[in-house]
Design a protein around this motif. Structure first.
Motif, PDB file in Angstrom:
ATOM      1  N   SER A  65       0.743  -1.236   0.062  1.00  0.00           N
ATOM      2  CA  SER A  65       0.024   0.732  -0.026  1.00  0.00           C
ATOM      3  C   SER A  65       0.578   1.111   0.355  1.00  0.00           C
ATOM      4  O   SER A  65       1.498   1.328  -0.342  1.00  0.00           O
ATOM      5  CB  SER A  65      -0.734  -0.292   1.456  1.00  0.00           C
ATOM      6  N   GLY A  66       0.455   2.377   0.055  1.00  0.00           N
ATOM      7  CA  GLY A  66       0.377   3.315  -0.538  1.00  0.00           C
ATOM      8  C   GLY A  66       1.434   3.932   1.085  1.00  0.00           C
ATOM      9  O   GLY A  66       2.232   4.966   1.087  1.00  0.00           O
ATOM     10  N   ALA A  67       0.451   4.127   2.298  1.00  0.00           N
ATOM     11  CA  ALA A  67       1.535   4.040   3.434  1.00  0.00           C
ATOM     12  C   ALA A  67       2.726   3.359   3.788  1.00  0.00           C
ATOM     13  O   ALA A  67       3.659   4.312   4.025  1.00  0.00           O
ATOM     14  CB  ALA A  67       0.536   2.982   4.579  1.00  0.00           C
ATOM     15  N   ASN A  70       5.641   5.704   2.077  1.00  0.00           N
ATOM     16  CA  ASN A  70       5.768   6.536   2.298  1.00  0.00           C
ATOM     17  C   ASN A  70       6.655   6.358   3.188  1.00  0.00           C
ATOM     18  O   ASN A  70       7.977   7.264   3.385  1.00  0.00           O
ATOM     19  CB  ASN A  70       4.225   7.658   2.726  1.00  0.00           C
ATOM     20  N   LEU A  83       2.855   5.366  -6.576  1.00  0.00           N
ATOM     21  CA  LEU A  83       2.304   5.640  -5.164  1.00  0.00           C
ATOM     22  C   LEU A  83       1.252   6.537  -5.741  1.00  0.00           C
ATOM     23  O   LEU A  83       0.067   6.781  -6.511  1.00  0.00           O
ATOM     24  CB  LEU A  83       2.420   6.436  -4.601  1.00  0.00           C
ATOM     25  N   SER A  86      -3.948   9.568  -3.303  1.00  0.00           N
ATOM     26  CA  SER A  86      -4.417   9.594  -1.397  1.00  0.00           C
ATOM     27  C   SER A  86      -3.246   9.627  -0.767  1.00  0.00           C
ATOM     28  O   SER A  86      -2.459  10.779  -0.092  1.00  0.00           O
ATOM     29  CB  SER A  86      -5.780   9.673  -1.021  1.00  0.00           C
ATOM     30  N   PRO A  87      -2.462   8.324  -0.439  1.00  0.00           N
ATOM     31  CA  PRO A  87      -1.247   8.471  -0.203  1.00  0.00           C
ATOM     32  C   PRO A  87      -0.063   9.755  -0.565  1.00  0.00           C
ATOM     33  O   PRO A  87       0.459  10.523   0.280  1.00  0.00           O
ATOM     34  CB  PRO A  87      -0.790   7.484   0.276  1.00  0.00           C
ATOM     35  N   ARG A  90      -1.230  12.515   0.952  1.00  0.00           N
ATOM     36  CA  ARG A  90      -0.782  12.853   2.495  1.00  0.00           C
ATOM     37  C   ARG A  90       0.833  13.677   2.690  1.00  0.00           C
ATOM     38  O   ARG A  90       0.931  14.160   3.651  1.00  0.00           O
ATOM     39  CB  ARG A  90      -1.184  11.696   3.359  1.00  0.00           C
ATOM     40  N   GLY A  91       1.578  12.590   1.831  1.00  0.00           N
ATOM     41  CA  GLY A  91       3.043  13.064   1.998  1.00  0.00           C
ATOM     42  C   GLY A  91       3.453  14.285   1.884  1.00  0.00           C
ATOM     43  O   GLY A  91       4.347  14.929   2.384  1.00  0.00           O
ATOM     44  N   ALA A 139      -5.080   5.254   4.557  1.00  0.00           N
ATOM     45  CA  ALA A 139      -4.016   5.572   4.222  1.00  0.00           C
ATOM     46  C   ALA A 139      -3.276   5.557   2.562  1.00  0.00           C
ATOM     47  O   ALA A 139      -2.837   6.131   2.247  1.00  0.00           O
ATOM     48  CB  ALA A 139      -3.142   6.175   4.392  1.00  0.00           C
ATOM     49  N   SER A 140      -4.543   4.787   2.664  1.00  0.00           N
ATOM     50  CA  SER A 140      -4.154   4.743   0.575  1.00  0.00           C
ATOM     51  C   SER A 140      -5.683   5.322  -0.527  1.00  0.00           C
ATOM     52  O   SER A 140      -6.559   5.792  -0.212  1.00  0.00           O
ATOM     53  CB  SER A 140      -4.825   2.842   0.224  1.00  0.00           C
TER      54      SER A 140
END
Length: 336
Positions: A65-67, A70, A83, A86-87, A90-91, A139-140
Motif C-alpha cells: 500500500s501507499g502508506a 511513504n 503511489l 491519496s497517500p 498526505r505525503g 491511507a490508501s
C-alpha cells in the motif's frame, strides 16, 4: 512516529543499496511497485527498465500500500515508486513534506478498485453499511474512496466500524466472516466478488468528482543527482502504456506471469483499469508540461482538502504546494 516509519522503511527496502545516500553514488536504482495489473508491472516483467539503463542495477521492491511507500521515502530507501493519489496528498501535507514529486500517471482507478459487501450480510447499498465492520488499507486510495462513498450515502466514518487491513489480510478476514465489507483493489477484489455484492467502485466515485489515480513519484535526491535516468524511466513507462494498447494479448500474458494468475483473469483485470495514453498524460487535462501544470494539480489539491475535512490530515496542502510537487521537466517530449 518518525522512528517507526524509518524502521518500517528499512524492512520494506531490504536488499536495496544504502551506500552513497542517493542513487547517484551507488548506481543502484530502487523502484517500488505494486502487484497490480498495469503498464508498470509490464515494464517490470519484460525488464524494459534494465534494458534501457544497462549502467544501473535496478532493484524492484514490492509494496502492499501507499502508506508503506511513504515510509520508505521518509527513510531514503526509494528512488522511484508507484503511489496512489491519496497517500501522495498526505505525503506532501504538513510542515515536513516527503521529498518526492509526481513524474508520471500510471492509471486512473476504475472498476479495479471497489467496495464489496459479503453477500451473506444482505447489504445491497452503501447506506446499508451503517453499524457494519468495513476493512480497507488506511491511507490508501481505497480508504479515500470509501470515505467519499460513505459521505455520498449520508454516512460518516463513525457510522461504521473501520478496520485497517492490507489486501491479503482483508481476504483472510473476509473468508473467516470477521468483516462485512471491504474497499480494496485487484487482484484481491476479484476474490471478494465471488461471494460478495459490489456496492460502488472508484470509477463511479470518480465520475462524481473524486477521482483517484496511481501515480509514479521520484525522489528529490534523484531529481538533483540524475534527471537523465528519470527521463529514461519515464520513456519506458510510456512504452509500457503503448504495449497495453497495441499488444493486449502479450501484455496480459506478462501480467498473468507476474501475478501468478490465468491469462483469462489477467485480461479481465486489465479491462477494469483506465490507462491514459502517454500523450494524454502530458496534456492539460492531467500532468501537464514544464511551466504549465495540468488539472492533476487541482485533483490532488481537492484530494488533500477532502482528507483534511475528514480529519485524516491536519491541514490540506495548498495548490501552490501541489504544483511544486509535480516534476514536469522534459514534458511533453519525454512521452510524445
Amino acid at each position: 512516529m518518525l522512528a517507526a516509519a524509518l524502521g518500517a522503511a528499512g524492512v520494506a527496502a531490504t536488499g536495496c543499496s544504502s551506500s552513497g545516500g542517493g542513487s547517484g553514488g551507488s548506481r543502484r536504482l530502487r523502484v517500488g511497485y505494486f502487484a497490480f495489473p498495469s503498464g508498470d508491472l509490464l515494464v517490470k516483467n519484460r525488464k524494459l527498465l534494465e534494458k534501457a539503463l544497462p549502467d544501473r542495477t535496478v532493484s524492484w521492491v514490492k509494496f502492499d500500500s501507499g502508506a508503506s511507500v511513504n515510509q520508505a521515502f521518509i527513510g531514503g530507501s526509494l528512488d522511484i515508486a508507484a503511489l496512489g493519489s491519496s497517500p501522495f496528498a498526505r505525503g506532501i501535507s504538513g510542515s515536513s513534506p516527503i521529498p518526492y514529486k509526481v513524474a508520471f500517471v500510471l492509471d486512473v482507478a476504475g472498476e479495479n478498485e471497489a467496495l464489496v459487501a459479503r453477500r451473506a450480510t444482505g447489504v445491497t447499498d452503501v447506506a446499508g453499511l451503517k453499524g457494519r465492520t468495513v476493512a480497507t488499507p488506511f491511507a490508501s486510495t481505497s480508504h479515500y474512496s470509501l470515505l467519499a462513498a460513505l459521505e455520498h450515502a449520508g454516512l460518516t466514518a463513525s457510522d461504521v466500524k473501520l478496520i485497517d487491513l492490507q489486501p491479503q489480510p482483508i481476504l483472510a478476514a473476509w473468508q473467516r466472516g470477521d468483516i462485512d465489507a471491504a474497499y480494496v483493489w485487484l487482484p484481491t477484489l476479484d476474490e471478494l466478488r465471488h461471494d460478495g455484492t459490489q456496492l460502488t467502485s472508484s470509477k463511479e466515485i470518480g465520475s462524481r468528482g473524486r477521482p483517484t489515480l496511481d501515480l509514479a513519484v521520484v525522489s528529490d535526491a534523484l531529481i538533483a543527482d540524475d534527471p537523465r535516468t528519470i527521463a529514461t524511466w519515464r520513456s519506458v513507462e510510456a512504452e509500457g502504456l503503448r504495449l497495453l494498447a497495441s499488444d493486449p494479448d502479450g501484455s496480459a500474458r506478462s501480467i498473468a506471469d507476474e501475478l501468478g494468475i490465468s491469462l483469462a483473469d489477467a485480461k479481465a483485470q486489465l479491462s477494469q483499469g483506465v490507462f491514459l495514453t502517454p500523450k494524454t498524460i502530458a496534456s492539460a487535462d492531467w500532468l501537464g508540461t514544464e511551466g504549465s501544470p495540468g488539472r492533476l494539480a487541482d485533483y490532488l489539491a481537492d484530494t488533500g482538502a477532502f482528507l483534511a475535512d475528514q480529519k485524516q490530515i491536519p491541514a490540506a496542502p495548498s495548490r501552490e504546494t501541489v504544483r511544486k510537487a509535480l516534476y514536469l521537466k522534459g514534458l511533453p517530449d519525454g512521452v510524445a
